[in-house]
Design a protein around this motif. Sequence first.
Motif, PDB file in Angstrom:
ATOM      1  N   ASP A   5       0.806  -1.203   0.048  1.00  0.00           N
ATOM      2  CA  ASP A   5      -0.074  -0.080   0.036  1.00  0.00           C
ATOM      3  C   ASP A   5       0.650   1.229   0.015  1.00  0.00           C
ATOM      4  O   ASP A   5       1.452   1.481   1.073  1.00  0.00           O
ATOM      5  CB  ASP A   5      -1.009   0.027   1.247  1.00  0.00           C
ATOM      6  CG  ASP A   5      -1.895   1.145   1.171  1.00  0.00           C
ATOM      7  OD1 ASP A   5      -1.916   1.810   0.074  1.00  0.00           O
ATOM      8  OD2 ASP A   5      -2.669   1.096   2.063  1.00  0.00           O
ATOM      9  N   PRO A   6       0.979   2.210  -1.218  1.00  0.00           N
ATOM     10  CA  PRO A   6       1.928   3.181  -0.974  1.00  0.00           C
ATOM     11  C   PRO A   6       1.430   4.378  -0.226  1.00  0.00           C
ATOM     12  O   PRO A   6       2.123   5.251   0.259  1.00  0.00           O
ATOM     13  CB  PRO A   6       1.761   3.613  -2.599  1.00  0.00           C
ATOM     14  CG  PRO A   6       0.369   3.051  -3.081  1.00  0.00           C
ATOM     15  CD  PRO A   6       0.341   1.640  -2.539  1.00  0.00           C
ATOM     16  N   ALA A   7      -0.043   4.245   0.318  1.00  0.00           N
ATOM     17  CA  ALA A   7      -0.484   5.106   1.219  1.00  0.00           C
ATOM     18  C   ALA A   7       0.074   5.066   2.580  1.00  0.00           C
ATOM     19  O   ALA A   7       0.031   5.920   3.543  1.00  0.00           O
ATOM     20  CB  ALA A   7      -1.869   5.108   1.208  1.00  0.00           C
ATOM     21  N   ALA A   8       0.598   3.867   3.118  1.00  0.00           N
ATOM     22  CA  ALA A   8       1.240   3.622   4.169  1.00  0.00           C
ATOM     23  C   ALA A   8       2.426   4.355   4.292  1.00  0.00           C
ATOM     24  O   ALA A   8       3.686   4.018   3.609  1.00  0.00           O
ATOM     25  CB  ALA A   8       1.518   2.110   4.356  1.00  0.00           C
ATOM     26  N   ARG A   9       2.798   5.288   5.422  1.00  0.00           N
ATOM     27  CA  ARG A   9       3.844   5.860   5.571  1.00  0.00           C
ATOM     28  C   ARG A   9       4.559   5.535   6.681  1.00  0.00           C
ATOM     29  O   ARG A   9       5.940   5.788   6.610  1.00  0.00           O
ATOM     30  CB  ARG A   9       3.496   7.545   5.962  1.00  0.00           C
ATOM     31  CG  ARG A   9       2.615   8.046   4.492  1.00  0.00           C
ATOM     32  CD  ARG A   9       3.507   8.450   3.487  1.00  0.00           C
ATOM     33  NE  ARG A   9       3.027   9.383   2.452  1.00  0.00           N
ATOM     34  CZ  ARG A   9       2.068   8.931   1.560  1.00  0.00           C
ATOM     35  NH1 ARG A   9       1.548   7.643   1.535  1.00  0.00           N
ATOM     36  NH2 ARG A   9       1.627   9.812   0.947  1.00  0.00           N
ATOM     37  N   SER A  10       4.087   4.829   7.647  1.00  0.00           N
ATOM     38  CA  SER A  10       4.961   4.522   8.943  1.00  0.00           C
ATOM     39  C   SER A  10       4.271   3.230   9.372  1.00  0.00           C
ATOM     40  O   SER A  10       2.936   3.118   9.247  1.00  0.00           O
ATOM     41  CB  SER A  10       5.037   5.577   9.809  1.00  0.00           C
ATOM     42  OG  SER A  10       3.700   6.057  10.324  1.00  0.00           O
ATOM     43  N   THR A  11       5.068   2.890  10.315  1.00  0.00           N
ATOM     44  CA  THR A  11       4.558   1.649  10.920  1.00  0.00           C
ATOM     45  C   THR A  11       3.478   1.754  11.982  1.00  0.00           C
ATOM     46  O   THR A  11       2.571   0.989  11.899  1.00  0.00           O
ATOM     47  CB  THR A  11       5.775   0.777  11.763  1.00  0.00           C
ATOM     48  OG1 THR A  11       6.782   0.423  10.591  1.00  0.00           O
ATOM     49  CG2 THR A  11       5.145  -0.306  12.543  1.00  0.00           C
ATOM     50  N   LEU A  12       3.689   2.867  12.781  1.00  0.00           N
ATOM     51  CA  LEU A  12       2.482   3.473  13.658  1.00  0.00           C
ATOM     52  C   LEU A  12       1.343   3.678  12.881  1.00  0.00           C
ATOM     53  O   LEU A  12       0.290   3.348  13.513  1.00  0.00           O
ATOM     54  CB  LEU A  12       3.243   4.667  14.455  1.00  0.00           C
ATOM     55  CG  LEU A  12       2.177   5.409  15.257  1.00  0.00           C
ATOM     56  CD1 LEU A  12       2.029   4.427  16.585  1.00  0.00           C
ATOM     57  CD2 LEU A  12       2.789   6.602  15.710  1.00  0.00           C
ATOM     58  N   GLU A  13       1.425   4.195  11.729  1.00  0.00           N
ATOM     59  CA  GLU A  13       0.232   4.668  10.925  1.00  0.00           C
ATOM     60  C   GLU A  13      -0.318   3.199  10.527  1.00  0.00           C
ATOM     61  O   GLU A  13      -1.804   3.030  10.704  1.00  0.00           O
ATOM     62  CB  GLU A  13       0.398   5.384   9.711  1.00  0.00           C
ATOM     63  CG  GLU A  13      -0.455   5.347   8.772  1.00  0.00           C
ATOM     64  CD  GLU A  13      -0.472   6.025   7.484  1.00  0.00           C
ATOM     65  OE1 GLU A  13      -1.355   6.586   6.852  1.00  0.00           O
ATOM     66  OE2 GLU A  13       0.620   6.489   7.368  1.00  0.00           O
TER      67      GLU A  13
END
Length: 259
Positions: free
Chosen positions: A21-29
Amino acid sequence: MNWKERRTRAREDIAAVMARDPAARSTLEVKLCYPGLSAIKAHRIANTLYKKGYIVLARWLSQRSRHKTGIEIHPGAEIGRRVFIDHGDGVVIGETTIISDDVTIYQGVTLGGTGKDVGKRHPTIGNGVTIGAGAKVLGPILVGDHSKIGAGAIVLKEVPPNCTVVGNPGRIVRKKSPQPDVDLDQINLPDPMLDRVEALYQRMMHLERCLSKHAERLGCGAQDDTTPADNASDGRCTGDCATCSDAMPPEKEEFYADL
């Protein structure tokens, strides 16, 4: 499944989301904002309880997860590693469903049964399969490894490996160049019905040209008395399709099979 294995799988699930998913920016998100990840995490606990005989508790946990995420997974379903449920709202996974590794499922997908059959009555999904939004896979069928089911497709029969299924009812298209990795392309899908109509149109145009030449050869059209007798030189049909400039186009390899 012990807590160490559950933790390892949770890390793999997060990595799968980040990779697909290119929308995933970080592990926390991913941990906080992805309902598919939460649903799979809850399912692993419910599945363990289900196997130990705590049926009601497992069902309660799965229903609690459904109300929170919009994803309904029966605790009896078997889900492999690195499974990614994107968006997830409206996803339904039945009791005897088996999902292998590296599967991607989009919103609105149903992996369901048919009728009131007992025993194995839900589909088995192979490794690396992608199931598009709104697709329905029904019955105790097998979807082969690295296959792709287009959005809105209705699949009622088994799908061989390395195939794409589109339409309602689903039609199988063999991939010309199978990909070993997860195939997330949901736009550039084949259209078997359009291809078949175009092939039929080409055959009709060829037959019309042949009929026109035969009609001229038989004198059905206006002809000049000085017309030479050599049919090949004046463009009329010679009767030899092998040397004709308007020969029937070669048939393409058949990639389609109705489900």
